[in-house]
Motif scaffolding. Structure first.
Motif, PDB file in Angstrom:
ATOM      1  N   GLN A 106       0.830  -1.205   0.000  1.00 19.92           N
ATOM      2  CA  GLN A 106       0.000   0.000   0.000  1.00 19.92           C
ATOM      3  C   GLN A 106       0.863   1.253   0.000  1.00 19.92           C
ATOM      4  OE1 GLN A 106      -2.509   0.606   3.458  1.00 19.92           O
ATOM      5  NE2 GLN A 106      -3.942   1.875   2.296  1.00 19.92           N
ATOM      6  N   LEU A 110       1.025   4.148  -2.936  1.00 14.59           N
ATOM      7  CA  LEU A 110       0.780   5.571  -2.699  1.00 14.59           C
ATOM      8  C   LEU A 110       1.971   6.411  -3.150  1.00 14.59           C
ATOM      9  CD1 LEU A 110      -0.924   5.382   0.812  1.00 14.59           C
ATOM     10  CD2 LEU A 110      -2.034   5.889  -1.375  1.00 14.59           C
ATOM     11  N   ALA A 133      -5.513  -1.557  -6.669  1.00 15.98           N
ATOM     12  CA  ALA A 133      -6.674  -0.869  -6.086  1.00 15.98           C
ATOM     13  C   ALA A 133      -6.245   0.399  -5.365  1.00 15.98           C
ATOM     14  CB  ALA A 133      -7.414  -1.808  -5.142  1.00 15.98           C
ATOM     15  N   THR A 134      -5.161   0.309  -4.588  1.00 16.98           N
ATOM     16  CA  THR A 134      -4.670   1.484  -3.855  1.00 16.98           C
ATOM     17  C   THR A 134      -4.198   2.566  -4.813  1.00 16.98           C
ATOM     18  OG1 THR A 134      -4.004   0.116  -1.970  1.00 16.98           O
ATOM     19  CG2 THR A 134      -2.991   2.283  -2.158  1.00 16.98           C
ATOM     20  N   THR A 135      -3.475   2.165  -5.848  1.00 20.38           N
ATOM     21  CA  THR A 135      -2.989   3.146  -6.828  1.00 20.38           C
ATOM     22  C   THR A 135      -4.155   3.837  -7.525  1.00 20.38           C
ATOM     23  OG1 THR A 135      -0.996   1.812  -7.231  1.00 20.38           O
ATOM     24  CG2 THR A 135      -1.553   3.488  -8.859  1.00 20.38           C
ATOM     25  N   THR A 136      -5.140   3.050  -7.928  1.00 24.11           N
ATOM     26  CA  THR A 136      -6.300   3.621  -8.624  1.00 24.11           C
ATOM     27  C   THR A 136      -7.021   4.634  -7.750  1.00 24.11           C
ATOM     28  OG1 THR A 136      -6.583   1.548  -9.850  1.00 24.11           O
ATOM     29  CG2 THR A 136      -8.440   3.076  -9.826  1.00 24.11           C
ATOM     30  N   GLU A 137      -7.234   4.262  -6.501  1.00 22.91           N
ATOM     31  CA  GLU A 137      -7.928   5.179  -5.576  1.00 22.91           C
ATOM     32  C   GLU A 137      -7.125   6.452  -5.372  1.00 22.91           C
ATOM     33  OE1 GLU A 137      -9.777   5.232  -1.023  1.00 22.91           O
ATOM     34  OE2 GLU A 137      -8.855   3.406  -1.829  1.00 22.91           O
ATOM     35  N   ALA A 138      -5.807   6.320  -5.223  1.00 22.97           N
ATOM     36  CA  ALA A 138      -4.971   7.502  -5.012  1.00 22.97           C
ATOM     37  C   ALA A 138      -4.988   8.422  -6.223  1.00 22.97           C
ATOM     38  CB  ALA A 138      -3.544   7.070  -4.688  1.00 22.97           C
ATOM     39  N   GLN A 176      -7.343   8.719  -8.395  1.00 22.38           N
ATOM     40  CA  GLN A 176      -8.663   9.334  -8.542  1.00 22.38           C
ATOM     41  C   GLN A 176      -8.775  10.630  -7.741  1.00 22.38           C
ATOM     42  OE1 GLN A 176     -11.055   5.975  -7.319  1.00 22.38           O
ATOM     43  NE2 GLN A 176     -11.652   5.479  -9.432  1.00 22.38           N
ATOM     44  N   GLN A 177      -7.945  10.767  -6.730  1.00 24.79           N
ATOM     45  CA  GLN A 177      -7.993  11.970  -5.891  1.00 24.79           C
ATOM     46  C   GLN A 177      -7.160  13.123  -6.465  1.00 24.79           C
ATOM     47  OE1 GLN A 177     -10.194  11.536  -3.426  1.00 24.79           O
ATOM     48  NE2 GLN A 177     -10.289   9.428  -4.223  1.00 24.79           N
ATOM     49  N   LEU A 221      -8.181   3.459 -15.147  1.00 18.85           N
ATOM     50  CA  LEU A 221      -8.588   4.837 -14.863  1.00 18.85           C
ATOM     51  C   LEU A 221      -8.285   5.679 -16.084  1.00 18.85           C
ATOM     52  CD1 LEU A 221      -9.542   6.998 -12.776  1.00 18.85           C
ATOM     53  CD2 LEU A 221      -7.134   7.276 -12.145  1.00 18.85           C
TER      54      LEU A 221
END
Length: 506
Positions: free
Chosen positions: A282, A286, A319-324, A326-327, A359
């Motif tokens: 994770q 990030l 998943a962590t990379t995608t979420e980060a 997206q921000q 993404l």
């Protein structure tokens, strides 16, 4: 402080205007007019540089060090003007430009300190052995000498550190070579102020103004005239693979071929080894997202590819990379053309063999949003287009089946500026196995960090095998970069009175 550009070229200390003009395209603020460069102006600048060369090459290391420090002082004296117009032209935040200015002036001062010590000259002496049998040996002395006038092409993504007074110019001046700079049209106002600073420094030091010239704008003919001018003896370039290769070919095709030191492109792969992925996947994800999007991804060391073993940990990493990502809000790119090229590259990536889009987003004007894709190793190796650099905040995850396939992927990369290992203690054996592959691939190998952020230091290497750069034995950052503009000369049996003063090693 507001700076209103004069819009002229700087030819051997004189402001020279041309009838043809171009208008800058700033990210915000006022557009300004600038003179368009042409082959005639290039010829004038090269002629002045040739006239200045002999005396400049003969100056003492101390005099050149003082010049470099004076250039740094003059740039700092214009700090507010540089930041203001630089931010308008490029869209880069003021803090970034202030930091880049500090890097630029710090580099000049580092080079001044370095040449004062004299180690870069690589001086060697083999004393005469008149009684040696079967043949005597002459007295042999060797050191590095400046090669002649140098052409420098300003970079788009670093308006200070890789442009008018950036690494190539600083290295050439430190070596004793006059410089003719072809300014980048993405930030002509910034280049103009820095050029004025160099002109002022030369005047303060009482040196020949022909040591430096700046030709702004111009079409392809101005660049071609610069690299083919017979008085130019080397070229420094940071830019695209296509543009750099075209100039490289021109340098090679000259009646007298000359070295072309081009930094052309790199995807800077990051290899996340299994134990590190398990223990801190994770955090690595990030960090990768942050490095990937730093400065809208407009760094030559942007780590565009992550390689990791498929499985649940890889799923979590993605998943962590995608979420980060997206921000991350859309960021202004340096030029509209770069923003369009980024979108074109993202479109090509999405159509690649076996590529899955994780993404994607559109762009408005010059604003670029992150894109993320993934692909399995077999598909990636089958589609070589996936290894092409996409200049911007775009990432590709390559999933490998095991450590053996990770090595196979590593061996398939072309030359890179950097290669990164993310590893823990349990990954040491695999890391030891991969290291020779990465050494052959890249000019800089990192562990447990990210390649964005190039330290200006003695040990830094910013270069690598083609296509990362056109000369794998050179670096464009750090004190070793000065050696690009020097060549060894051997002095055999010369009397002491004729030897260059730097060969006095007593």
């Amino acid at each position: 402080m507001t700076h209103t550009p004069h819009g002229a070229h700087l030819i051997a200390g004189e402001r020279v205007s041309t009838a043809a003009r171009f208008i800058s395209d700033p990210a915000h603020g006022t557009a300004h007019e600038f003179s368009v460069g042409n082959p005639d102006l290039v010829g004038q600048a090269c002629a002045a540089a040739e006239v200045a060369f002999d005396n400049f090459a003969a100056t003492s290391r101390e005099d050149r060090a003082v010049l470099l420090e004076a250039v740094a002082d003059q740039i700092e004296a214009r700090a507010e003007e540089i930041t203001a117009i630089g931010s308008q032209e490029t869209g880069l935040p003021e803090a970034r430009l202030q930091g880049e200015r500090g890097r630029t002036t710090g580099q000049l001062r580092l080079f001044a300190d370095h040449i004062r010590k004299g180690d870069y000259l690589d001086r060697r002496h083999d004393s005469a052995l008149p009684d040696r049998q079967p043949l005597p040996r002459p007295d042999l002395r060797m050191m590095q000498r400046p090669i002649g006038p140098v052409a420098v092409f300003g970079a788009s993504n670093f308006p200070l550190a890789f442009s008018v007074a950036g690494g190539d110019t600083a290295a050439a001046l430190a070596a004793g070579c006059p410089v003719v700079v072809k300014g980048h049209s993405a930030h002509p106002g910034t280049g103009e102020i820095v050029g004025d600073a160099i002109v002022a420094a030369l005047a303060l030091c009482g040196m020949d103004p022909g040591i430096f010239s700046l030709v702004q704008g111009g079409k392809r003919d101005a660049g071609e005239a610069l690299v083919t001018d017979p008085r130019i003896k080397a070229v420094g370039f940071t830019g695209s693979l296509g543009g750099g290769r075209a100039l490289y070919n021109l340098c090679a095709a000259r009646p007298e071929p000359i070295p072309f030191f081009g930094e052309l492109g790199s995807v800077n792969p990051m290899f996340v080894l299994p134990e590190a992925l398990l223990a801190r996947g994770q955090a690595i994800a990030l960090g990768w997202a942050g490095s990937l999007t730093m400065g809208a991804g407009q760094f030559c060391t942007n780590p565009g590819i992550a390689v990791l073993v498929d499985g649940p940990q890889a799923d979590a990493f993605v998943a962590t990379t995608t979420e980060a990502l997206q921000q991350v809000a859309p960021q202004t790119m340096l030029t509209p053309g770069m923003a369009q090229a980024y979108l074109d590259g993202a479109t090509r990536m999405a159509k690649g063999q076996g590529v899955q889009t994780l993404l994607a987003a559109g762009a408005e004007d010059r604003a670029a949003a992150p894109h993320l894709y993934q692909v399995h190793a077999a598909d990636w190796m089958a589609d070589r287009g996936l290894s092409d650099e996409v200049f911007g905040p775009l990432g590709l995850v390559i999933r490998v089946e095991n450590a053996k396939q990770m090595e196979k992927v590593a061996r398939s990369f072309a030359g890179q500026l950097t290669a990164t290992l993310q590893l823990d203690d349990g990954d040491t054996d695999l890391g030891r196995h991969l290291l020779p592959v990465l050494e052959r691939m890249a000019g800089r190998v990192l562990a447990n960090s990210f390649p964005t952020g190039v330290e200006v230091a003695h040990a830094m290497v910013h270069g690598g095998p083609y296509p990362a750069s056109t000369n794998f034995g050179a670096t464009s950052v750090g004190t070793l970069s000065i050696r690009r503009f020097l060549r060894p000369v051997c002095y055999q049996n010369l009397p002491q009175a004729l030897l260059p003063r730097d060969l006095d090693m007593s």
